[in-house]
Design an enzyme around this catalytic site. Structure first.
Site, PDB file in Angstrom:
ATOM      1  N   LYS A   1     -60.250 -16.248  35.599  1.00 19.65           N
ATOM      2  CA  LYS A   1     -59.693 -16.970  34.377  1.00 19.65           C
ATOM      3  C   LYS A   1     -61.010 -17.894  33.762  1.00 19.65           C
ATOM      4  O   LYS A   1     -61.415 -18.732  34.436  1.00 19.65           O
ATOM      5  CB  LYS A   1     -58.471 -17.992  34.683  1.00 19.65           C
ATOM      6  CG  LYS A   1     -57.278 -17.538  33.694  1.00 19.65           C
ATOM      7  CD  LYS A   1     -56.114 -18.070  34.333  1.00 19.65           C
ATOM      8  CE  LYS A   1     -55.545 -19.358  33.652  1.00 19.65           C
ATOM      9  NZ  LYS A   1     -54.321 -19.911  34.155  1.00 19.65           N
TER      10      LYS A   1
ATOM     11  N   ARG B   1     -41.111 -28.156  33.970  1.00 18.55           N
ATOM     12  CA  ARG B   1     -40.842 -28.694  32.627  1.00 18.55           C
ATOM     13  C   ARG B   1     -39.565 -28.333  31.962  1.00 18.55           C
ATOM     14  O   ARG B   1     -38.671 -28.868  31.308  1.00 18.55           O
ATOM     15  CB  ARG B   1     -41.976 -28.196  31.646  1.00 18.55           C
ATOM     16  CG  ARG B   1     -43.241 -28.985  31.944  1.00 18.55           C
ATOM     17  CD  ARG B   1     -44.315 -28.161  31.292  1.00 18.55           C
ATOM     18  NE  ARG B   1     -44.496 -27.132  31.840  1.00 18.55           N
ATOM     19  CZ  ARG B   1     -45.695 -26.239  31.665  1.00 18.55           C
ATOM     20  NH1 ARG B   1     -46.446 -26.600  30.816  1.00 18.55           N
ATOM     21  NH2 ARG B   1     -45.626 -24.903  32.259  1.00 18.55           N
TER      22      ARG B   1
ATOM     23  N   SER C   1     -51.372 -27.597  29.130  1.00 20.23           N
ATOM     24  CA  SER C   1     -52.905 -27.527  28.953  1.00 20.23           C
ATOM     25  C   SER C   1     -53.214 -26.406  27.866  1.00 20.23           C
ATOM     26  O   SER C   1     -54.154 -26.881  27.232  1.00 20.23           O
ATOM     27  CB  SER C   1     -53.663 -27.267  30.276  1.00 20.23           C
ATOM     28  OG  SER C   1     -53.324 -28.269  31.174  1.00 20.23           O
TER      29      SER C   1
ATOM     30  N   HIS D   1     -49.188 -33.962  33.746  1.00 24.37           N
ATOM     31  CA  HIS D   1     -49.952 -34.204  35.039  1.00 24.37           C
ATOM     32  C   HIS D   1     -49.635 -35.498  35.458  1.00 24.37           C
ATOM     33  O   HIS D   1     -49.344 -35.659  36.834  1.00 24.37           O
ATOM     34  CB  HIS D   1     -51.170 -33.496  35.013  1.00 24.37           C
ATOM     35  CG  HIS D   1     -51.291 -32.138  34.609  1.00 24.37           C
ATOM     36  ND1 HIS D   1     -52.124 -31.573  33.724  1.00 24.37           N
ATOM     37  CD2 HIS D   1     -50.472 -31.039  35.078  1.00 24.37           C
ATOM     38  CE1 HIS D   1     -52.105 -30.301  33.434  1.00 24.37           C
ATOM     39  NE2 HIS D   1     -51.107 -29.950  34.572  1.00 24.37           N
TER      40      HIS D   1
HETATM   41  O1  PNS Z   1     -51.795 -24.952  36.499  1.00 23.00           O
HETATM   42  P1  PNS Z   1     -51.267 -23.823  36.841  1.00 23.00           P
HETATM   43  O2  PNS Z   1     -52.420 -22.677  36.392  1.00 23.00           O
HETATM   44  O3  PNS Z   1     -49.932 -23.236  36.511  1.00 23.00           O
HETATM   45  O4  PNS Z   1     -51.478 -23.560  38.731  1.00 23.00           O
HETATM   46  C1  PNS Z   1     -50.891 -22.273  39.033  1.00 23.00           C
HETATM   47  C2  PNS Z   1     -51.506 -22.321  40.481  1.00 23.00           C
HETATM   48  C3  PNS Z   1     -53.022 -22.443  40.722  1.00 23.00           C
HETATM   49  C4  PNS Z   1     -50.876 -23.607  41.228  1.00 23.00           C
HETATM   50  C5  PNS Z   1     -51.221 -20.922  41.505  1.00 23.00           C
HETATM   51  O5  PNS Z   1     -51.503 -19.938  40.406  1.00 23.00           O
HETATM   52  C6  PNS Z   1     -51.868 -21.044  42.831  1.00 23.00           C
HETATM   53  O6  PNS Z   1     -51.143 -21.674  43.542  1.00 23.00           O
HETATM   54  N1  PNS Z   1     -52.843 -20.469  42.808  1.00 23.00           N
HETATM   55  C7  PNS Z   1     -53.588 -20.435  44.275  1.00 23.00           C
HETATM   56  C8  PNS Z   1     -53.626 -18.937  44.696  1.00 23.00           C
HETATM   57  C9  PNS Z   1     -52.106 -18.702  45.751  1.00 23.00           C
HETATM   58  O7  PNS Z   1     -51.867 -19.318  46.536  1.00 23.00           O
HETATM   59  N2  PNS Z   1     -51.487 -17.677  45.061  1.00 23.00           N
HETATM   60  C10 PNS Z   1     -50.160 -17.245  45.692  1.00 23.00           C
HETATM   61  C11 PNS Z   1     -49.141 -18.165  45.026  1.00 23.00           C
HETATM   62  S1  PNS Z   1     -47.404 -17.641  45.810  1.00 23.00           S
END
Ligand code: PNS
Length: 163
Positions: free
Chosen positions: A41, A90, A127, A17
């Protein structure tokens, strides 16, 4: 002003990150590292702990700040005047889902997503894996900032004491 958001769970922040934040900071006037809160979660660290760690490990980057958000990412972008979402990629395995989200976000609000290839040094890093290895006593010192490593050790000790 070009403002970008770099969203994630950051449970906890890793060297992967940090590499992306540092590189994004060179491309935008401001980068907001946003901890997206997912109430379904259960994290290892609380949102406040994640924010605190992120603030400390990005303190050397003047154009970077840390925030949190509960809800749609595009709503955060709209209300905070954010032009671009930054995501690290990644491997090919990340691509399918990230592409879907980028296209959904673009359709919902017009906000663009910039994919940054992860430094190959960290292409295996997540993570979740860091937490798993640390929980079983594996050495993750070279994968996360020192203060995160200390917190992981403390959390693993607490976990062992309880079980
Ligand atoms: O670190 P992560 O868990 O891979 O991050 C994923 C994250 C939090 C960036 C993604 O789940 C997200 O954007 N969540 C916010 C809710 C949202 O907007 N959902 C629709 C995505 S198209």
């Amino acid at each position: 002003m070009r403002r970008a958001v770099y969203p994630g769970s950051y449970d906890p922040v890793t060297n992967g990150h940090i590499d992306i934040v540092e590189r994004a900071a060179g491309l935008f006037d401001e980068v907001i590292v946003a901890v997206l809160i997912n109430k379904t979660k259960q994290g290892l660290f609380t949102v406040d702990e994640r924010i605190d760690m992120l603030r400390q490990v990005t303190a050397h980057l003047p154009g970077v700040r840390v925030d949190s958000w509960h809800g749609l990412l595009v709503e955060y972008c709209r209300t905070h005047d954010v032009d671009v979402i930054v995501k690290g990629l990644r491997a090919v395995s990340d691509f399918d889902y990230e592409l879907q989200m980028a296209q959904m976000n673009q359709q919902l609000s017009g906000v663009e997503t910039l994919f940054m290839p992860t430094n190959p040094l960290w292409s295996f890093l997540s993570s979740s894996l860091v937490k798993e290895v640390a929980t079983y006593g594996g050495d993750v010192a070279h994968l996360v900032p020192e203060l995160v490593h200390r917190q992981l050790l403390a959390r693993s000790d607490e976990h062992r004491a309880r079980n």
